[in-house]
Design a protein around this motif. Structure first.
Motif, PDB file in Angstrom:
ATOM      1  N   VAL A   1       0.841  -1.349   0.061  1.00 16.47           N
ATOM      2  CA  VAL A   1      -0.063  -0.035   0.039  1.00 16.47           C
ATOM      3  C   VAL A   1       0.824   1.355   0.089  1.00 16.47           C
ATOM      4  O   VAL A   1       1.895   1.460   1.205  1.00 16.47           O
ATOM      5  N   THR A   2       0.718   2.124  -0.946  1.00 20.62           N
ATOM      6  CA  THR A   2       1.382   3.394  -0.980  1.00 20.62           C
ATOM      7  C   THR A   2       0.296   4.391  -1.407  1.00 20.62           C
ATOM      8  O   THR A   2      -0.742   4.184  -1.709  1.00 20.62           O
ATOM      9  N   LEU A   3       0.669   5.830  -0.907  1.00 15.53           N
ATOM     10  CA  LEU A   3      -0.086   6.856  -1.162  1.00 15.53           C
ATOM     11  C   LEU A   3       0.766   8.017  -1.502  1.00 15.53           C
ATOM     12  O   LEU A   3       1.650   8.604  -0.938  1.00 15.53           O
ATOM     13  N   ASP A   4       0.793   8.293  -2.725  1.00 15.08           N
ATOM     14  CA  ASP A   4       1.446   9.383  -3.317  1.00 15.08           C
ATOM     15  C   ASP A   4       0.415  10.514  -4.119  1.00 15.08           C
ATOM     16  O   ASP A   4      -0.508  10.021  -4.928  1.00 15.08           O
ATOM     17  N   LEU A   5       0.485  11.651  -3.516  1.00 14.28           N
ATOM     18  CA  LEU A   5      -0.719  12.593  -3.931  1.00 14.28           C
ATOM     19  C   LEU A   5       0.339  13.965  -4.048  1.00 14.28           C
ATOM     20  O   LEU A   5       0.913  14.445  -3.241  1.00 14.28           O
ATOM     21  N   ASP A   6      -0.062  14.929  -4.940  1.00 22.22           N
ATOM     22  CA  ASP A   6       0.297  16.249  -5.013  1.00 22.22           C
ATOM     23  C   ASP A   6      -0.941  16.956  -4.762  1.00 22.22           C
ATOM     24  O   ASP A   6      -1.972  17.094  -5.382  1.00 22.22           O
ATOM     25  N   VAL A   7      -1.149  17.837  -3.587  1.00 20.71           N
ATOM     26  CA  VAL A   7      -2.336  18.447  -3.304  1.00 20.71           C
ATOM     27  C   VAL A   7      -2.041  19.813  -2.949  1.00 20.71           C
ATOM     28  O   VAL A   7      -1.154  20.475  -2.507  1.00 20.71           O
TER      29      VAL A   7
ATOM     30  N   SER B   1       9.226   0.700   5.722  1.00 15.82           N
ATOM     31  CA  SER B   1       9.574   1.277   4.611  1.00 15.82           C
ATOM     32  C   SER B   1       8.877   2.445   4.197  1.00 15.82           C
ATOM     33  O   SER B   1       7.652   2.528   4.338  1.00 15.82           O
ATOM     34  N   ALA B   2       9.214   3.026   3.286  1.00 16.89           N
ATOM     35  CA  ALA B   2       8.644   4.258   2.459  1.00 16.89           C
ATOM     36  C   ALA B   2       7.635   3.788   1.915  1.00 16.89           C
ATOM     37  O   ALA B   2       7.707   2.663   1.191  1.00 16.89           O
ATOM     38  N   ALA B   3       6.369   4.488   1.968  1.00 16.66           N
ATOM     39  CA  ALA B   3       5.012   4.217   1.193  1.00 16.66           C
ATOM     40  C   ALA B   3       4.522   5.374   0.574  1.00 16.66           C
ATOM     41  O   ALA B   3       3.126   5.534   0.441  1.00 16.66           O
TER      42      ALA B   3
ATOM     43  N   GLN C   1      -5.131   6.099  -3.977  1.00 14.01           N
ATOM     44  CA  GLN C   1      -5.434   7.494  -4.355  1.00 14.01           C
ATOM     45  C   GLN C   1      -7.127   7.493  -4.377  1.00 14.01           C
ATOM     46  O   GLN C   1      -7.664   8.341  -3.498  1.00 14.01           O
ATOM     47  N   ALA C   2      -7.834   6.633  -5.146  1.00 11.72           N
ATOM     48  CA  ALA C   2      -9.261   6.867  -5.224  1.00 11.72           C
ATOM     49  C   ALA C   2      -9.919   6.333  -3.821  1.00 11.72           C
ATOM     50  O   ALA C   2     -10.786   7.094  -3.241  1.00 11.72           O
ATOM     51  N   ALA C   3      -9.255   5.474  -2.897  1.00  8.43           N
ATOM     52  CA  ALA C   3      -9.734   5.205  -1.642  1.00  8.43           C
ATOM     53  C   ALA C   3      -9.548   6.216  -0.712  1.00  8.43           C
ATOM     54  O   ALA C   3     -10.453   6.538  -0.047  1.00  8.43           O
ATOM     55  N   PHE C   4      -8.550   7.096  -1.041  1.00  4.00           N
ATOM     56  CA  PHE C   4      -8.578   7.801   0.126  1.00  4.00           C
ATOM     57  C   PHE C   4      -9.464   8.954  -0.220  1.00  4.00           C
ATOM     58  O   PHE C   4     -10.185   9.821   0.500  1.00  4.00           O
TER      59      PHE C   4
END
Length: 518
Positions: free
Chosen positions: A77-83, A131-133, A339-342
């Motif tokens: 599982v990772t979360l990458d976003l530019d907001v 670890s980084a996610a 991303q969509a789940a967030f």
């Protein structure tokens, strides 16, 4: 996320088997282990298990369940976003939501502030593997720049209290993209309000929007002119160019045709406004509800008489005249997976306490007894100009004499009976509440209202049409079929206004459908 028990009860056959490699038995259980089911795992798309069982194929959420068995997928599982956010306080809201979401996904977030203390980056960490996610980058900037970046796909998500301008939304459509105003791209995450704040020692008890405009323009300079003590007024205006400044202009200055005085004093940062007011008994300022701090919030004295208080209920019902929505706009690229789940999480029941904890008004449904709706019942009596309308007010009073009003109020796209985006998402919230122990044994009254422009009978017919639209949306939503026998629909047209019909904003707030329990 819908409860696992409901998922089992309402699961439907959606897909054929896809690939023998995953066709092995697994056991999936609810988080509390109260319900388990065994079947053949057909597929998994990072969010949903497709399980072949004795009762058919079931789609089960990974977030709401645990999977046991050799075939259970090992997900990274990772979360990458530019907001981009348009207020520093909204960055705190985003931070709280990211951290809440991360905790449900086995992640943790380490927030890195900028030189002003506002979160600029959240580094995601997988708790199990250390670890980084992923990284959530946060920029605080103006609404104009934010929408430009959104259209150019330079950012994934925007949080703003400024609705997307129609011209920008249309430009995306012309370019072949999905309208930013479409529900797939626009969500209402939370509610907020602008509030006039003063020092607690100030003797003033209320203020009108017209008076605020006159103070800001320099035409009223002494508290005595407003009914207060004989002392000079120090007006602190929002930081120039920010969303609070823009909203103050649109909601207060422009309707009253006022211009700021040349030497207007502004706060350097909207988050510091409450502290500045608390340090000066003669100060008055405009703040967001989330930034009001310990300052005294003055109720708004409306042009037609009643006082409007910035209560959670009034803001949830969007009847406080300076209420504002916090919008989330997704980028044009189709977001998937985490991303969509967030984005879904931001409007979920699990997110509501987090929204409230950082000073915003959440969207959970609450009830208020008729005894606390005295102002609007007074307005109903005052608005009854004929014997027929007075009789209608009496009927309304009889209908609601033993009823409680629910905070969620349904509103519509301009000039139509089509629910707006917030109302479309409110439908499922309302169905869930009406099926809860607090409401499931009570009669549901769905009542439509309008402004007072036009003939009473036509307004009454329009309000009934809109109330019918809400009923249809409720009973056709997931779990709503059981509500049909408990609901009744009524219309009272322009009676019982919650705003003043002599202003555009007041008329807009009066065009609504309310839900009552009896």
């Amino acid at each position: 996320m819908r409860d696992f028990r409901n998922t089992l009860a309402l699961a439907v056959c959606l897909f054929a088997a896809s690939g023998a490699a995953m066709a092995q038995d697994v056991t999936i259980s609810s988080k509390d282990k109260a319900v388990t089911i065994t079947g053949t795992l057909v597929s998994f798309d990072d969010e949903t298990y497709l399980l072949d069982t004795e009762i058919g194929q079931l789609r089960l959420s990974r977030l709401a369940t645990d999977c046991l068995g050799a075939a259970c997928p090992q997900t990274i599982v990772t979360l990458d976003l530019d907001v981009a956010v348009t207020e520093a306080q909204t960055a705190s809201l985003l931070q709280a939501l990211v951290n809440g979401f991360a905790g449900l996904r086995g992640l943790s977030g380490l927030s890195m502030p900028d030189n002003t203390g506002v979160v600029a980056r959240i580094d995601m960490l997988n708790i199990q593997t250390n670890s980084a996610a992923g990284v959530v980058n946060v920029a605080v900037q103006g609404a104009d720049a934010t929408f430009v970046q959104l259209v150019q796909n330079d950012i994934d998500l925007a949080l703003t209290k400024v609705p997307v301008p129609a011209a920008i939304a249309q430009s995306v459509v012309v370019a072949g993209g999905t309208d930013l105003r479409d529900l797939s791209r626009e969500r209402v995450v939370a509610l907020d309000a602008l509030v006039p704040i003063v020092h607690p020692a100030n003797t003033l008890r209320s203020v009108s929007l017209a008076e605020l405009a006159l103070v800001a323009s320099g035409r009223i300079t002494n508290w005595a002119e407003l009914g207060g003590d004989n002392a000079p007024i120090r007006m602190l205006l929002p930081a120039q160019g920010g969303s609070v400044d823009t909203a103050f202009g649109e909601l207060v200055l422009d309707p009253n045709r006022a211009r700021l005085r040349a030497n207007a004093e502004r706060v350097s940062d909207d988050s510091a406004v409450a502290a500045a007011v608390m340090a000066d008994p003669n100060a008055i300022a405009i703040a967001t509800l989330a930034n009001a701090g310990d300052a005294e919030i003055l109720p708004i004295r409306q042009t037609c008489g009643p006082l409007a208080y910035a209560t959670d209920f009034a803001i949830k019902a969007e009847e406080y005249p300076l209420s504002r929505r916090v919008f989330a706009y997704a980028g044009d690229a189709v977001l998937s997976g985490t991303q969509a789940a967030f984005i879904d999480f931001m409007t979920s029941p699990a997110a509501q306490p987090m929204i409230q904890a950082v000073g915003y008004v959440d969207q959970s449904v609450v009830a208020q007894p008729i005894s606390l709706q005295g102002t609007r019942m007074t307005a109903a009596i005052l608005s009854a100009s004929t014997g027929a309308t007075l009789a209608a007010v009496q009927n309304l009073s009889r209908d609601l004499a033993t009823a409680d009003r629910l905070s969620t109020t349904f509103r519509f796209a301009s000039g139509s009976a089509n629910l707006d985006n917030k109302a479309l998402e409110d439908v499922q919230r309302m169905v869930d509440f009406l099926n809860s122990p607090a409401a499931r044994n009570r009669e549901i009254l769905i009542i439509g209202f309008t402004d007072d422009v036009g003939r009473f009978d036509l307004n009454e017919r329009l309000a009934l049409l809109r109330a019918g639209s809400v009923r249809n949306a409720l009973v056709t939503a997931l779990g709503g079929d059981v509500l049909a026998g408990r609901t009744s629909v009524a219309s009272y047209g322009p009676l019982a206004p919650v705003g003043c019909n002599d202003t555009a904003d007041g008329r807009e707030s009066n065009r609504r459908v309310e839900i009552w329990l009896r």
